[in-house]
Motif scaffolding. Structure first.
Motif, PDB file in Angstrom:
ATOM      1  N   PRO A  12      23.556 -81.770  -2.021  1.00 30.13           N
ATOM      2  CA  PRO A  12      22.628 -80.593  -1.257  1.00 30.13           C
ATOM      3  C   PRO A  12      23.872 -79.410  -2.620  1.00 30.13           C
ATOM      4  O   PRO A  12      25.149 -79.376  -2.384  1.00 30.13           O
ATOM      5  N   PHE A  38      19.146 -81.057  -1.746  1.00 29.98           N
ATOM      6  CA  PHE A  38      18.720 -79.930   0.001  1.00 29.98           C
ATOM      7  C   PHE A  38      18.815 -78.832  -0.856  1.00 29.98           C
ATOM      8  O   PHE A  38      20.214 -78.617  -1.201  1.00 29.98           O
ATOM      9  N   SER A  54      15.850 -75.964   1.601  1.00 26.45           N
ATOM     10  CA  SER A  54      16.326 -76.051   2.506  1.00 26.45           C
ATOM     11  C   SER A  54      17.333 -74.980   2.902  1.00 26.45           C
ATOM     12  O   SER A  54      17.746 -74.698   1.195  1.00 26.45           O
ATOM     13  N   VAL A  59      21.462 -77.209   6.373  1.00 22.89           N
ATOM     14  CA  VAL A  59      22.083 -78.325   6.393  1.00 22.89           C
ATOM     15  C   VAL A  59      23.044 -78.696   7.220  1.00 22.89           C
ATOM     16  O   VAL A  59      23.465 -79.373   7.874  1.00 22.89           O
ATOM     17  N   TYR A  86      27.148 -88.184   4.534  1.00 22.41           N
ATOM     18  CA  TYR A  86      25.972 -87.577   4.240  1.00 22.41           C
ATOM     19  C   TYR A  86      24.314 -89.519   4.745  1.00 22.41           C
ATOM     20  O   TYR A  86      23.249 -88.158   5.267  1.00 22.41           O
TER      21      TYR A  86
END
Length: 101
Positions: A12, A38, A54, A59, A86
């Motif tokens: 992310p 992400f 995203s 998240v 995760y």
């Protein structure tokens, strides 16, 4: 999302200004793994890298749902606290992979 390998790396990343990202992406394209970013940014990425659009809140919302806890401090640097989870948080994206990191 196109699965090319049996292992995936979950990353992310939010914001921008990653001075060495292009260099890192040029090396990751030679690795036998898929990378799942992400992110809220657009990346010019190799075939084994998938960018899943995203937001940071997306998240953390997923983390709250997966873990059943309320997360009040929603800052990018707090993502490191979630790394161990995760596999659970991104379970739907990782279900086809044998390994993830």
């Amino acid at each position: 999302m196109m699965k090319l390998n049996n292992a995936a790396l979950v990353i992310p990343m939010f914001g921008g200004n990653w001075p060495y990202l292009d260099l890192w992406l040029s090396t990751i394209k030679k690795q036998p793994m898929d990378v799942l970013f992400f992110s809220d940014c657009d990346l010019d990425a190799p075939d084994n890298v998938t960018v899943i659009k995203s937001s940071l809140d997306d998240v953390f919302d997923r983390a709250e749902e997966a873990l059943g806890v309320k997360i009040t401090k929603r800052y990018p640097y707090k993502l490191c606290d979630l790394k161990s989870f995760y596999g659970l948080i991104f379970e739907s994206e990782l279900q086809e992979y044998k390994y993830w990191g």
